[in-house]
Design an enzyme around this catalytic site. Structure first.
Site, PDB file in Angstrom:
ATOM      1  N   HIS A  80       0.809  -1.203   0.000  1.00  0.00           N
ATOM      2  CA  HIS A  80       0.000   0.000   0.000  1.00  0.00           C
ATOM      3  C   HIS A  80       0.848   1.261   0.000  1.00  0.00           C
ATOM      4  O   HIS A  80       0.477   2.273  -0.584  1.00  0.00           O
ATOM      5  CB  HIS A  80      -0.986  -0.018   1.167  1.00  0.00           C
ATOM      6  CG  HIS A  80      -2.330   0.397   0.708  1.00  0.00           C
ATOM      7  ND1 HIS A  80      -2.952   1.522   1.151  1.00  0.00           N
ATOM      8  CD2 HIS A  80      -3.129  -0.131  -0.233  1.00  0.00           C
ATOM      9  CE1 HIS A  80      -4.097   1.651   0.511  1.00  0.00           C
ATOM     10  NE2 HIS A  80      -4.229   0.651  -0.320  1.00  0.00           N
ATOM     11  N   CYS A 123      -8.759  -0.250 -12.441  1.00  0.00           N
ATOM     12  CA  CYS A 123      -8.148   0.775 -11.594  1.00  0.00           C
ATOM     13  C   CYS A 123      -6.913   0.292 -10.828  1.00  0.00           C
ATOM     14  O   CYS A 123      -6.454   0.955  -9.918  1.00  0.00           O
ATOM     15  CB  CYS A 123      -9.178   1.334 -10.611  1.00  0.00           C
ATOM     16  SG  CYS A 123      -9.835   0.107  -9.488  1.00  0.00           S
ATOM     17  N   ARG A 138       1.320  -9.778  -2.569  1.00  0.00           N
ATOM     18  CA  ARG A 138       1.823  -8.544  -3.168  1.00  0.00           C
ATOM     19  C   ARG A 138       2.731  -7.757  -2.232  1.00  0.00           C
ATOM     20  O   ARG A 138       3.324  -6.776  -2.628  1.00  0.00           O
ATOM     21  CB  ARG A 138       0.672  -7.689  -3.691  1.00  0.00           C
ATOM     22  CG  ARG A 138      -0.297  -7.225  -2.663  1.00  0.00           C
ATOM     23  CD  ARG A 138      -1.501  -6.627  -3.363  1.00  0.00           C
ATOM     24  NE  ARG A 138      -2.136  -5.606  -2.560  1.00  0.00           N
ATOM     25  CZ  ARG A 138      -2.984  -4.722  -3.024  1.00  0.00           C
ATOM     26  NH1 ARG A 138      -3.277  -4.708  -4.304  1.00  0.00           N
ATOM     27  NH2 ARG A 138      -3.539  -3.848  -2.238  1.00  0.00           N
TER      28      ARG A 138
HETATM   29  C1  PEP Z   1      -6.636  -3.480  -6.731  1.00  0.00           C
HETATM   30  O1  PEP Z   1      -6.688  -4.468  -6.006  1.00  0.00           O
HETATM   31  O2  PEP Z   1      -6.230  -3.484  -7.896  1.00  0.00           O
HETATM   32  C2  PEP Z   1      -7.066  -2.164  -6.198  1.00  0.00           C
HETATM   33  C3  PEP Z   1      -7.151  -1.117  -6.978  1.00  0.00           C
HETATM   34  O3  PEP Z   1      -7.296  -2.099  -4.859  1.00  0.00           O
HETATM   35  P1  PEP Z   1      -6.165  -1.858  -3.739  1.00  0.00           P
HETATM   36  O4  PEP Z   1      -6.503  -0.611  -3.013  1.00  0.00           O
HETATM   37  O5  PEP Z   1      -6.310  -3.083  -2.897  1.00  0.00           O
HETATM   38  O6  PEP Z   1      -4.834  -1.775  -4.446  1.00  0.00           O
HETATM   39 MG    MG Z   2      -7.776  -4.355  -4.101  1.00  0.00          MG
END
Ligand code: PEP
Ligand code: MG
Length: 752
Positions: A355, A667, A630
């Site tokens: 994040h 997105c 991730r």
């Molecule tokens: C994603 O999972 O691609 C997404 C945009 O949400 P996150 O905020 O979990 O990255």
């Molecule tokens: Mg997500």
């Protein structure tokens, strides 16, 4: 060898904590020879030609650089065969390669194990002995285990033996692009919540350490209090008083001692005690006492950090650009630095999709993740963050710093060129127009989105305003925040996602108990439906903020079942009628789901009657399809959102959306990757949402290619077997269209 695991942990910790690469390598060889009782322990590191360079040795002479050519000798055999070699008489072995300068003829037996990182041999650890005897299986196993733990640390040690070199480069993974030059500010505060359990080896010493810790923190608090002096507002003064009272609370003191006596190490005993009190206070009816839970949690972190010898980030009295550096750099750390002073971010852990990296991208701040611990750093050290290459340079020489300053200038010039595209449409050469939206989450990044020409907000991550606070924002406070976004994008769509915490996104004031698999745990809509009061407050706030406007769209994260969707829709109806009764003028927002868990894909046809749109969350979707965490830097290199499996599934989603007349956007970070964008356009995606900083480059890309070309490349890519092959194919096209060349030229123009 006594208690192997303890010995191993001790060595790894000491090496990780050492101040400099020179100390690290000597610690490695000295401690191993001590534990294994070997006459020699040597550490070799592979250079670019795969020759083995002796970095350090306990027992061998190595005044000058010692290099063993590729595949030569027993060391070469270990590296080439990628498995341990344990022999009683090295000189009698076919592969023996004598190094006269080391005077190793005195040593007879040899045991070597490879150091492997991401499948590549990066070095070899060797022990030797004067006695013609095989090293025991236990010693060999110990070396193998240690080598796997040390590989990441050793990979960051320079191979050319210029360990004292001023330009100390460390590799990590790319977090957010760009180059930042500035002074280090450490964010070393640890979160008590994430402390694991461990056994306490010496109970009495730990109990007295606990009592000393209490005294030390009391003194700290007193001096902080007197430093603030008379100017301290009442609210702050009350917090200090509360800390003082808690530190004197006999029950709290006794409970930690009790937990230690049950065999837990001090940090875990503290964590259990603090959590116990936080829960008691949270459950109280009186709001004043409920708020005290927060003080207790803060105090817990304060005690824990004092035990670790670390303090939170402090940017007072710091001039000039700042590079935030730490194991993890939290959202609150980032929020504590004025935006124009934040030049870069370095995280010892984490991957390009953690994040912090997503947020750094959103703010256009260069970031490098997963560098491994950099213990030698202190506040004020000069550092260069090269987010383009995923590397950092510590203590750069003037020459290197100047080179990087030139690069920063070039980047600025490119940005300026691209900004000229702001008001032009994202139109392909054959006339097909796409919509480009921005991802936001901080009020601070509303303006860059608008400046970059974004046609709406494709993803407003509401958890970010929740993360930068000390307690849940009230409905009124949320209304104020959402209103500013909805008004800034008046007449343009804003897709607000309901709170998506859990997994890698934690609220400091709502600790989620340890989960074995947080990515598969209590997150997204699962969390908010279980805490429906939070969701109700949030939805009411969104509707109120949108009153009088028609641009609110609500996006639901992590949906996997129809039940989650219908429960939400009932809540939405309820919120709308409550607000209508209260006299608020409301309009029903459109509702859609993030398709980010693979289970959602096959449900799209069933959900079409409940929802107004879908949005592909390619970050989570790739993570779950590939089963790659991730946030785990060990596997970050394997992660690629153009992996054939991801492409085929995204293509299926696009097809299903078309068949069921559901407007679709994407997105995740994929929307900002030129290679992925070509493929997404080929699939027929019409709307992409990305950080403001990346939008102009993607617009340029779209304007330089035809939709027909994209469709052709997609058909070819869908038949390829690996991400590498797919990237190579699309990159050929980027060369042909001149996109890559344009990016290079813009940078070079600035230089000349
Ligand atoms: C994603 O999972 O691609 C997404 C945009 O949400 P996150 O905020 O979990 O990255
Ligand atoms: Mg997500």
């Amino acid at each position: 060898m006594n208690n192997t695991i303890l010995q191993l942990t001790r060595i790894v910790q000491q090496v990780a904590l050492a101040d400099s690469p020179a100390t690290q390598v000597s610690l490695i060889v000295d401690s191993i020879s001590d534990v294994i009782q070997a006459d020699v322990c040597s550490l070799y590191r592979a250079n670019e030609q795969q020759d083995m360079v002796l970095l350090a040795s306990h027992g061998l002479k190595h005044k000058n650089v010692v290099t063993i050519p590729y595949a030569k000798g027993l060391v070469g055999l270990v590296a080439k065969s990628r498995h341990p070699v344990n022999v009683k008489d090295a000189a009698a072995h076919d592969h023996y390669y004598y190094l006269p300068q080391t005077q190793e003829e005195k040593f007879v037996s040899f045991c070597g194990v490879p150091l492997v990182l991401f499948g590549k041999v990066i070095g070899v650890l060797v022990v030797q002995s004067r006695v013609a005897e095989l090293f025991s299986k236990e010693s060999e196993g110990f070396l193998v285990a240690l080598a796997s733990q040390l590989a990441l640390i050793v990979s960051n040690i320079p191979v050319d033996a210029k360990i004292e070199d001023q330009n100390d480069r460390h590799r990590g993974v790319k977090g957010a692009p760009g180059i930042g030059i500035g002074k280090v500010r450490l964010c070393l505060s640890g979160e008590l919540n994430s402390v694991p359990d461990a056994q306490c080896d010496d109970i009495e010493t730990s109990v007295s350490q606990w009592l000393q810790l209490l005294d030390a923190v009391k003194l700290d608090i007193q001096s902080e209090q007197s430093a603030l002096g008379r100017e301290m507002p009442d609210s702050v003064s009350a917090i200090f008083d509360a800390y003082g009272m808690l530190l004197d609370d006999q029950e709290l003191i006794e409970k930690v001692s009790y937990e230690i006596r049950q065999g837990h190490w001090l940090p875990y005993a503290l964590k259990m005690t603090i959590q116990h009190y936080v829960e008691i206070f949270h459950a109280m009816d009186d709001p004043y006492f409920r708020a005290r839970a927060e003080d207790i949690a803060h105090l817990g972190n304060k005690l824990y950090n004092a035990w670790r010898g670390t303090k939170g980030v402090d940017v007072n009295h710091v001039d000039g650009p700042i590079i935030l550096t730490g194991v993890q750099v939290s959202v609150s750390d980032m929020a504590s630095v004025p935006v124009n002073q934040l030049a870069g971010i370095v995280c010892y852990e984490g991957s390009s999709l953690s994040h912090t990296a997503v947020l750094a991208n959103a703010m256009g701040i260069p970031a490098v993740m997963g560098t491994g611990t950099l213990k030698s750093l202190v506040n004020g050290d000069e550092l260069i963050v090269d987010g383009n290459e995923g590397q950092i340079i510590l203590y750069p020489s003037d020459m290197v710093a100047n080179e990087f300053k030139k690069l920063v200038q070039k980047e600025k010039s490119l940005k300026k060129q691209l900004s000229l595209l702001k008001d032009l449409p994202a139109q392909t050469t054959d006339g097909h127009v796409l919509e480009l939206f921005t991802n936001t989450g901080l009020l601070a990044d509303i303006t860059p989105g608008l400046k970059s020409g974004a046609e709406g907000v494709g993803l407003y991550r509401t958890e970010i305003p929740f993360m930068v606070r000390d307690s849940f924002p009230s409905e009124d406070e949320q209304v104020q925040v959402y209103e500013r976004v909805l008004q800034a994008y008046e007449h343009k769509p804003v897709y607000m996602r309901t709170l998506d915490i859990g997994g890698d996104k934690q609220l400091p004031y709502f600790p989620i108990h340890h989960e074995e698999n947080p990515a598969l745990g209590w997150r997204g809509i699962r969390f908010t439906l279980d805490n429906i009061q939070l969701l109700m407050t949030q939805v009411r706030a969104m509707i109120r903020a949108a009153s009088g406007q028609d641009n609110l769209n609500i996006l639901l994260p992590m949906v996997i079942s129809t039940g989650e969707l219908t429960t939400f829709l009932e809540l939405l109806d309820d919120a709308l009628s409550q607000l209508t009764e209260e006299g608020v003028s409301v309009s029903r927002p459109r509702v859609g789901v993030m398709v980010e868990v693979p289970a959602a894909i096959s449900q799209i046809p069933l959900w079409a009657k409940y929802i107004d749109f879908i949005s592909i969350g390619s970050n989570d979707l790739s993570q779950y399809l590939l089963a790659l965490d991730r946030n785990n830097s060990r596997v970050a290199e394997r992660y690629d959102h153009v992996h054939p499996a991801v492409l085929h599934e995204v293509n299926r989603i696009v097809r299903l959306a078309r068949e069921h007349n559901l407007p679709l956007s994407l997105c995740g970070e994929m929307a900002a990757d030129p290679v992925a964008v070509i493929l997404l356009m080929g699939m027929g995606i019409q709307r992409l949402s990305m950080s403001a900083a990346k939008l102009p480059k993607i617009k340029y890309l779209i304007r330089s290619i035809s939709l027909t070309q994209c469709k052709q490349i997609l058909q070819q890519a869908l038949c390829l077997e690996s991400s590498e092959a797919i990237r190579a194919r699309v990159n050929d096209c980027l060369e042909q269209t001149g996109f890559n060349q344009y990016m290079k030229n813009q940078q070079n123009n600035q230089e000349s």
